[in-house]
Enzyme design. Structure first.
Site, short mmCIF file in Angstrom:
data_model
loop_
_atom_site.label_atom_id
_atom_site.label_comp_id
_atom_site.label_asym_id
_atom_site.label_seq_id
_atom_site.Cartn_x
_atom_site.Cartn_y
_atom_site.Cartn_z
N PRO A 101 -26.03 -3.76 15.51
CA PRO A 101 -25.35 -5.07 15.43
C PRO A 101 -25.77 -5.98 16.57
O PRO A 101 -25.85 -5.55 17.72
CB PRO A 101 -23.87 -4.68 15.56
CG PRO A 101 -23.87 -3.42 16.36
CD PRO A 101 -25.14 -2.69 15.98
N GLY A 102 -26.06 -7.23 16.25
CA GLY A 102 -26.33 -8.21 17.30
C GLY A 102 -25.23 -9.26 17.23
O GLY A 102 -24.30 -9.29 18.04
N ARG A 103 -25.30 -10.07 16.18
CA ARG A 103 -24.32 -11.12 15.94
C ARG A 103 -22.87 -10.59 16.00
O ARG A 103 -22.01 -11.23 16.59
CB ARG A 103 -24.56 -11.70 14.55
CG ARG A 103 -23.70 -12.88 14.17
CD ARG A 103 -23.80 -13.15 12.66
NE ARG A 103 -25.14 -12.99 12.15
CZ ARG A 103 -26.03 -13.96 12.04
NH1 ARG A 103 -25.70 -15.18 12.32
NH2 ARG A 103 -27.25 -13.72 11.58
N GLY B 258 -26.97 -6.79 10.94
CA GLY B 258 -26.71 -7.78 9.90
C GLY B 258 -25.26 -7.93 9.52
O GLY B 258 -24.95 -8.65 8.56
N CYS C 27 -34.06 -36.88 18.60
CA CYS C 27 -34.69 -37.86 17.73
C CYS C 27 -35.11 -37.19 16.44
O CYS C 27 -36.30 -36.95 16.18
CB CYS C 27 -35.91 -38.45 18.42
SG CYS C 27 -35.43 -39.26 19.92
N GLU C 28 -34.12 -36.86 15.63
CA GLU C 28 -34.37 -36.11 14.40
C GLU C 28 -33.07 -36.20 13.60
O GLU C 28 -32.00 -35.86 14.10
CB GLU C 28 -34.69 -34.66 14.79
CG GLU C 28 -34.42 -33.61 13.75
CD GLU C 28 -35.34 -33.73 12.55
OE1 GLU C 28 -36.56 -33.83 12.75
OE2 GLU C 28 -34.82 -33.75 11.42
N ARG D 70 -29.27 -23.38 14.38
CA ARG D 70 -28.92 -22.63 13.15
C ARG D 70 -28.50 -23.53 12.00
O ARG D 70 -28.75 -23.23 10.85
CB ARG D 70 -27.85 -21.58 13.45
CG ARG D 70 -28.36 -20.46 14.36
CD ARG D 70 -27.39 -19.30 14.43
NE ARG D 70 -27.21 -18.65 13.15
CZ ARG D 70 -26.18 -18.82 12.35
NH1 ARG D 70 -25.18 -19.62 12.70
NH2 ARG D 70 -26.10 -18.20 11.19
N TYR E 160 -30.81 -22.93 9.00
CA TYR E 160 -30.25 -22.09 7.92
C TYR E 160 -29.11 -22.77 7.19
O TYR E 160 -28.41 -22.12 6.42
CB TYR E 160 -29.66 -20.79 8.49
CG TYR E 160 -30.54 -19.99 9.38
CD1 TYR E 160 -31.73 -19.42 8.91
CD2 TYR E 160 -30.18 -19.73 10.70
CE1 TYR E 160 -32.51 -18.65 9.73
CE2 TYR E 160 -30.97 -18.94 11.53
CZ TYR E 160 -32.13 -18.41 11.04
OH TYR E 160 -32.91 -17.63 11.85
C1 LIG Z 1 -32.10 -9.09 13.62
C2 LIG Z 1 -32.03 -7.62 13.58
C3 LIG Z 1 -30.84 -6.97 13.91
C4 LIG Z 1 -29.57 -7.70 14.26
O1 LIG Z 1 -29.11 -8.50 13.26
P1 LIG Z 1 -27.63 -9.16 13.39
O2 LIG Z 1 -27.53 -9.99 12.17
O3 LIG Z 1 -27.60 -9.94 14.64
O4 LIG Z 1 -26.67 -8.01 13.42
C5 LIG Z 1 -30.84 -5.60 13.90
N1 LIG Z 1 -31.94 -4.89 13.59
C6 LIG Z 1 -33.11 -5.49 13.28
C7 LIG Z 1 -34.29 -4.64 12.98
C8 LIG Z 1 -33.19 -6.86 13.26
O5 LIG Z 1 -34.35 -7.44 12.93
#
Ligand SMILES: *Cc1c(COP(=O)(O)O)cnc(C)c1O
Length: 463
Positions: free
Chosen positions: A321-323, A278, A391-392, A360, A364
């Site tokens: 971390p993903g994002r 997150g 078409c939106e 997104r 969001y």
């Molecule tokens: C979505 C998620 C992440 C990654 O979130 P980011 O905002 O991309 O860092 C990590 N852990 C869990 C359990 C998630 O659901």
């Protein structure tokens, strides 16, 4: 195509309609390194390049729209996260942000672990050679078949998300004659986004088991009794696009409180704590994310302090971390199609993709930046809305942005920070074909996910 300016649209000196924008930037040709991938630069000829390859060349070779990912930047960020947490902690990249086989290999080589949350993500990870013991399996409704597959593959941990799943995973593990390492995901009553956290009602969601009312403690009690399970820790994930660490402070305090209760009740000190992901990135110049080493230091200090106060051994920390790893490493390259100035409002700039490659903004109300990348311009700024071809009417890519007033069909524009949750959430709405992901590195560009074709679409349509 001629570059003649379209009929005069609204200018910043005119009335500005409501929106999420500040004053136009001083220099529209400037590419803020906060929001653009590391190797992005504008050449002397005005054309933007990444990894040493200019965008005109990329558009010619791979077409538009295309996601362009800077491999150097991706590896750099992965390494920075890994390095920041050192060997006493684990970094799990959240695969849902963007997953492909090339990305799995990069992560493996850089020493990261991987989160998956479906059979499809697990299959991708395994097929690219990620060792199963470095994979964590998440999800609030894993199917029995997915659980079986994960256990057979030997995943390092399954994150349990409900009472039913505790029993289900235990049974399948026993059936397979093994003990599965698991964590229990709890909700701590904190939901964090960007600059604030909300400390109420976070239990009202589909993920996790609430700490409130002793439910998490009861889940732990059950998990400890089942011989198909080896409970190794507690998991908490509090939000997304977070800049302020205070939400993690509250979460860690509450999770450590549970660890202490577990020690007192069962005489067991669980060895791991996972604080989820997150962490925020810069989508516009107004965002100021923290560096991985600052985040690592803050999280480690919080957990250490809480454990000392509770007289617990500090557990091994993991983060997801993903994002924060993939988000800043890619941009989406579009070609400008029609341009529609609406007097007194703004100019609608249509591109050859839209909500099918970036949901997104519609989903969001996300904010993005955009720049003209195939040339420079000295024209004055025009307030623009970048929209797609669907078409939106909610098909908006960038709600409010300034682009040069001489923008013309055929120009290439790029939206930075689209590495996370764009390709992974892409759809075929209107039977638009999903764009490729092109990786650039050191003067070389290669497709890592190819563009969808009409044959791909029609292959599924077997009626
Ligand atoms: C979505 C998620 C992440 C990654 O979130 P980011 O905002 O991309 O860092 C990590 N852990 C869990 C359990 C998630 O659901």
């Amino acid at each position: 195509m001629s570059r003649s300016a379209h009929p005069a649209g609204p200018r910043h000196a005119d009335v500005l309609p409501e929106g999420h924008y500040s004053a136009p930037p001083a220099d529209l040709n400037f590419l803020d390194p906060k929001v653009w991938a590391q190797t992005v630069t504008r050449g002397a000829d005005g054309v933007v390049s990444v990894g040493g390859i200019d965008v005109k060349q990329l558009a010619e070779e791979f077409g538009t729209p295309a996601y362009v990912i800077d491999e150097t930047d991706f590896r750099g960020r992965a390494r920075a996260w890994r390095g920041a947490f050192g060997t006493d902690a684990d970094v799990f990249y959240a695969g849902k942000a963007f997953l492909s086989r090339a990305v799995v290999r990069w992560l493996h080589e850089e020493g990261l672990n991987l989160d998956v949350c479906s059979g499809g993500e697990l299959a991708t990870a395994l097929s690219a050679g990620m060792p199963a013991d470095r994979i964590a399996f998440h999800g609030n409704n894993k199917s029995p078949a997915e659980i079986r597959r994960a256990i057979e593959a030997g995943v390092g941990r399954i994150v349990l998300d409900s009472f039913q799943e505790i029993v289900r995973v235990a049974h399948i593990a026993r059936d397979l004659g093994t003990r599965q390492r698991v964590q229990i995901r709890v909700t701590v009553g904190v939901e964090a986004h960007t600059h604030e956290f909300i400390a109420t009602a976070h239990e009202d969601q589909k993920f996790g088991i609430p700490l409130a009312g002793g439910q998490a403690a009861e889940a732990v009690r059950r998990a400890l009794q089942l011989d198909g399970l080896e409970l190794i820790g507690i998991h908490s994930h509090i939000g997304s696009q977070i800049f302020d660490m205070s939400g993690f402070e509250v979460a860690a305090h509450r999770v450590v409180g549970l660890l202490k209760d577990i020690r007192d009740e069962h005489g067991v000190e669980l060895p791991e704590i996972d604080l989820g992901g997150g962490l925020g990135i810069a989508y516009t110049s107004d965002d100021d994310p923290r560096e991985p080493h600052e985040i690592a230091k803050a999280l480690t200090e919080i957990v250490t302090r809480e454990c000392e106060a509770a007289r617990l051994r500090t557990p091994r920390i993991s983060v997801e971390p993903g994002r924060a790893i993939v988000g800043p490493t890619a941009f989406t390259l579009y070609e400008v199609g029609t341009i529609k100035p609406l007097d007194g409002l703004r100019t609608y700039v249509s591109v050859d993709g839209g909500m099918s490659d970036n949901i997104r903004t519609a989903l969001y109300d996300a904010e993005y930046s955009v720049a003209l990348v195939s040339r420079t311009s000295d024209a004055e700024p025009m307030l623009a809305r970048v929209v797609g071809k669907h078409c939106e009417s909610g098909d908006i890519v960038v709600r409010d942005a300034f682009l040069p007033a001489d923008l013309a069909p055929g120009d290439l524009i790029a939206v930075p920070a689209t590495g996370a949750y764009c390709r992974s959430m892409a759809s075929n709405y209107n039977h638009v074909l999903r764009p490729p992901v092109v990786a650039v590195n050191d003067g070389e560009a290669r497709v890592i996910v190819r563009r969808e074709t009409e044959e791909d679409l029609l292959r599924l349509d077997v009626g």
